[in-house]
Design a protein around this motif. Structure first.
Motif, PDB file in Angstrom:
ATOM      1  N   ALA A  83       0.827  -1.204   0.000  1.00 59.92           N
ATOM      2  CA  ALA A  83       0.000   0.000   0.000  1.00 59.92           C
ATOM      3  C   ALA A  83       0.862   1.254   0.000  1.00 59.92           C
ATOM      4  N   LYS A  84       1.941   1.235   0.757  1.00 60.25           N
ATOM      5  CA  LYS A  84       2.827   2.401   0.807  1.00 60.25           C
ATOM      6  C   LYS A  84       3.426   2.686  -0.563  1.00 60.25           C
ATOM      7  N   ARG A  85       3.920   1.669  -1.221  1.00 55.71           N
ATOM      8  CA  ARG A  85       4.544   1.868  -2.533  1.00 55.71           C
ATOM      9  C   ARG A  85       3.517   2.301  -3.574  1.00 55.71           C
ATOM     10  N   MET A  86       2.303   1.771  -3.485  1.00 57.70           N
ATOM     11  CA  MET A  86       1.262   2.177  -4.429  1.00 57.70           C
ATOM     12  C   MET A  86       0.772   3.601  -4.162  1.00 57.70           C
ATOM     13  N   SER A  87       0.907   4.074  -2.945  1.00 54.66           N
ATOM     14  CA  SER A  87       0.374   5.387  -2.577  1.00 54.66           C
ATOM     15  C   SER A  87       1.231   6.557  -3.026  1.00 54.66           C
ATOM     16  N   VAL A  88       2.430   6.288  -3.509  1.00 53.68           N
ATOM     17  CA  VAL A  88       3.372   7.369  -3.825  1.00 53.68           C
ATOM     18  C   VAL A  88       2.828   8.324  -4.873  1.00 53.68           C
ATOM     19  N   SER A  89       2.178   7.795  -5.901  1.00 52.78           N
ATOM     20  CA  SER A  89       1.690   8.638  -6.996  1.00 52.78           C
ATOM     21  C   SER A  89       0.665   7.871  -7.809  1.00 52.78           C
ATOM     22  N   PRO A  90      -0.090   8.551  -8.677  1.00 55.24           N
ATOM     23  CA  PRO A  90      -1.002   7.826  -9.572  1.00 55.24           C
ATOM     24  C   PRO A  90      -0.281   6.791 -10.431  1.00 55.24           C
ATOM     25  N   PHE A  91       0.993   7.045 -10.755  1.00 52.52           N
ATOM     26  CA  PHE A  91       1.731   6.104 -11.597  1.00 52.52           C
ATOM     27  C   PHE A  91       2.088   4.835 -10.822  1.00 52.52           C
ATOM     28  N   THR A  92       2.543   4.960  -9.558  1.00 54.03           N
ATOM     29  CA  THR A  92       2.841   3.748  -8.789  1.00 54.03           C
ATOM     30  C   THR A  92       1.564   2.977  -8.492  1.00 54.03           C
ATOM     31  N   PHE A  93       0.451   3.670  -8.342  1.00 49.29           N
ATOM     32  CA  PHE A  93      -0.836   2.994  -8.182  1.00 49.29           C
ATOM     33  C   PHE A  93      -1.165   2.205  -9.451  1.00 49.29           C
ATOM     34  N   TYR A  94      -0.970   2.823 -10.597  1.00 45.88           N
ATOM     35  CA  TYR A  94      -1.242   2.179 -11.895  1.00 45.88           C
ATOM     36  C   TYR A  94      -0.385   0.931 -12.066  1.00 45.88           C
ATOM     37  N   ARG A  95       0.887   1.050 -11.703  1.00 44.26           N
ATOM     38  CA  ARG A  95       1.805  -0.086 -11.809  1.00 44.26           C
ATOM     39  C   ARG A  95       1.444  -1.198 -10.831  1.00 44.26           C
ATOM     40  N   GLY A  96       0.920  -0.806  -9.674  1.00 44.79           N
ATOM     41  CA  GLY A  96       0.749  -1.754  -8.588  1.00 44.79           C
ATOM     42  C   GLY A  96      -0.426  -2.695  -8.706  1.00 44.79           C
ATOM     43  N   MET A  97      -1.341  -2.431  -9.633  1.00 43.55           N
ATOM     44  CA  MET A  97      -2.532  -3.278  -9.727  1.00 43.55           C
ATOM     45  C   MET A  97      -2.925  -3.521 -11.182  1.00 43.55           C
ATOM     46  N   PRO A  98      -2.130  -4.295 -11.917  1.00 39.65           N
ATOM     47  CA  PRO A  98      -2.470  -4.578 -13.323  1.00 39.65           C
ATOM     48  C   PRO A  98      -3.808  -5.279 -13.488  1.00 39.65           C
TER      49      PRO A  98
END
Length: 478
Positions: A83-98
């Motif tokens: 969750a922390k890594r996905m929360s960094v930005s819209p891009f890390t969120f996009y990467r984090g949940m294909p």
């Protein structure tokens, strides 16, 4: 524990779908001209303009629904790190949940109907440098965890959307993102055109060498950065990371991993790889080619540790194993849990082993694959096995200006075209895409729509964090 059921369409294939995995249509091998004609005929049935349409999600499904689904079965202690890594930005969120975009794509009312092996998670950070068996540095897709047989443009859609999201993320702006899409798609179509004149063997043997990309880079600033990456790649191997990851036992002479919790630790009783290591690697060995089995036999396993990796993979079971030969020369392998795709209920052919699914997809789409690429099982979990780091090079997005960003998009388009041509049929794809800027405008429109949806999903995710519905780890895990 099985994941909860997520509502899916009744089927992925439709009456107008065409299977490009066998290079046949209605039981007959296609000539090049027949392939182009088939693509053009498919374009009349399913106009490219329809590919810009974004799906509506089923009313009871949100981004958080899919986030919860994707978290099922992951290690509890690692979920806050994800969750922390996905929360960094819209891009890390996009990467984090294909799985979220795959879910959206399967609900789209229209696709090209041209099915072949695709990456499934084709965003710009999943391209980079990797070693060929001959120790040359190649460029291409380097992550295939979500690989599946699906409409070819799903890869294009995920890639173009990633350029818009990433351009905003590093403050280059929407226009640079749209320009990058134009550069990527132009390179993609141009390289498909070049593949048409090649024989199947020539396409199979073709490789995108990093030095070739350097020669094509006219901007000196960009070229200098790439040259530095290429020149250091050969030193990125098991030996180079020993001082950071391991220390030597003075009594035995063997090395072991240095614990660095919560990101690296030795498995405790009941945790993955706490037992059964020999059985795991005996099974893995059987998935290698015979000559690689003989090479593998020259090493023995001396230590295993669990290791957190990536963004989207955080929480899945991942480990590294240290092997040494009789003279203490190292080999480090990574074992990465391979889970079923969110779309696996729709697959016409069910995967016997999820690690095998990833290996087969990677071998089909990459110009050359890791000599130690294989798979195995432990505690009823499926794993992909490969070398850790072996000459892998990624591009630092944060350091890109618009010239570098657009040039990188060009390289991604070239690499994706080769992957699709190797795994599918360049003639049919080229016939479908046609001439002019139509496909560029269509996918630019799609990218802008999905970027807006991703931002809404990210904000929903961040609200859940603010409401303490999702727990976060500290900054030390970034």
């Amino acid at each position: 524990m099985s994941k909860p059921h997520i509502k899916l369409p009744k089927q992925l294939w439709a009456e107008q779908s065409i299977d490009l995995t066998r290079h046949r249509y209605q039981g007959k091998l296609l000539t090049k001209s027949e392939g182009v004609a088939l693509g053009k005929a498919q374009r009349k049935k399913i106009p490219r303009e329809q590919l810009a349409q974004l799906s509506e999600r089923p009313k009871d499904i949100t981004a958080l629904t899919l986030y919860d689904w994707s978290n099922e079965g992951r290690l509890e202690r690692l979920k806050p790190i994800r969750a922390k890594r996905m929360s960094v930005s819209p891009f890390t969120f996009y990467r984090g949940m294909p799985a979220l975009m795959l879910f959206d794509q399967v609900w789209e009312q229209c696709n090209s109907g041209l099915f072949q092996q695709i990456c499934g998670d084709c965003h710009l950070s999943n391209f980079g440098g990797f070693a060929s068996p001959e120790r040359n540095l190649l460029f291409g897709i380097n992550d295939f965890d979500e690989t599946l047989v699906a409409p070819f443009e799903w890869d294009l859609k995920r890639l173009v959307t990633s350029f818009v999201i990433a351009a905003k993320d590093i403050d280059l702006g929407e226009e640079v993102g749209l320009k990058a899409i134009q550069r990527m798609l132009t390179a993609y179509v141009t390289h498909l055109e070049q593949q048409i004149i090649l024989s199947p063997l020539q396409t199979w043997y073709e490789k995108i060498d990093a030095s070739t990309l350097l020669e094509k880079t006219e901007n000196q600033k960009v070229r200098k950065k790439l040259e530095k990456k290429v020149s250091t790649a050969s030193r990125r191997d098991s030996s180079s990371i020993l001082p950071k990851l391991t220390q030597q036992d003075e009594a035995t002479g063997f090395r072991h991993f240095i614990e660095d919790e919560p990101l690296l630790w030795h498995p405790q009783t009941g945790e993955p790889f706490s037992e059964g290591i020999d059985t795991f690697f005996e099974s893995y060995r059987s998935t290698l080619k015979y000559d690689r089995q003989v090479l593998f036999d020259r090493y023995q396993c001396t230590d295993v540790a669990l290791k957190v990796v990536g963004v989207g993979s955080v929480g899945t079971r991942s480990a590294i194993a240290l092997f040494e030969d009789a003279d203490r020369e190292p080999l480090i392998l990574q074992m990465k849990e391979a889970n079923p795709s969110i779309l696996s209920p729709l697959f016409l052919q069910k995967a016997r082993h999820e690690g095998e699914r990833v290996v087969y997809g990677q071998q089909l789409m990459q110009a050359a694959s890791d000599i130690f690429l294989g798979y195995s099982s432990a505690q009823q979990q499926h794993y992909l096995v490969r070398q850790l780091r072996d000459m892998k090079v990624s591009i630092d997005l944060a350091g890109m200006d618009d010239t570098f960003f657009e040039g990188y998009a060009d390289s991604c388009g070239l690499a994706l075209a080769h992957a699709h041509a190797k795994a599918g049929n360049a003639d049919v794809l080229r016939g479908y895409l046609g001439e002019g800027d139509t496909i560029i405008k269509v996918l630019q429109e799609y990218a802008l729509q999905y970027e807006a949806r991703n931002l809404d999903d990210y904000q929903q995710f961040m609200h859940a964090i603010a409401d303490t519905k999702i727990q976060l780890a500290g900054d030390e895990v970034l």
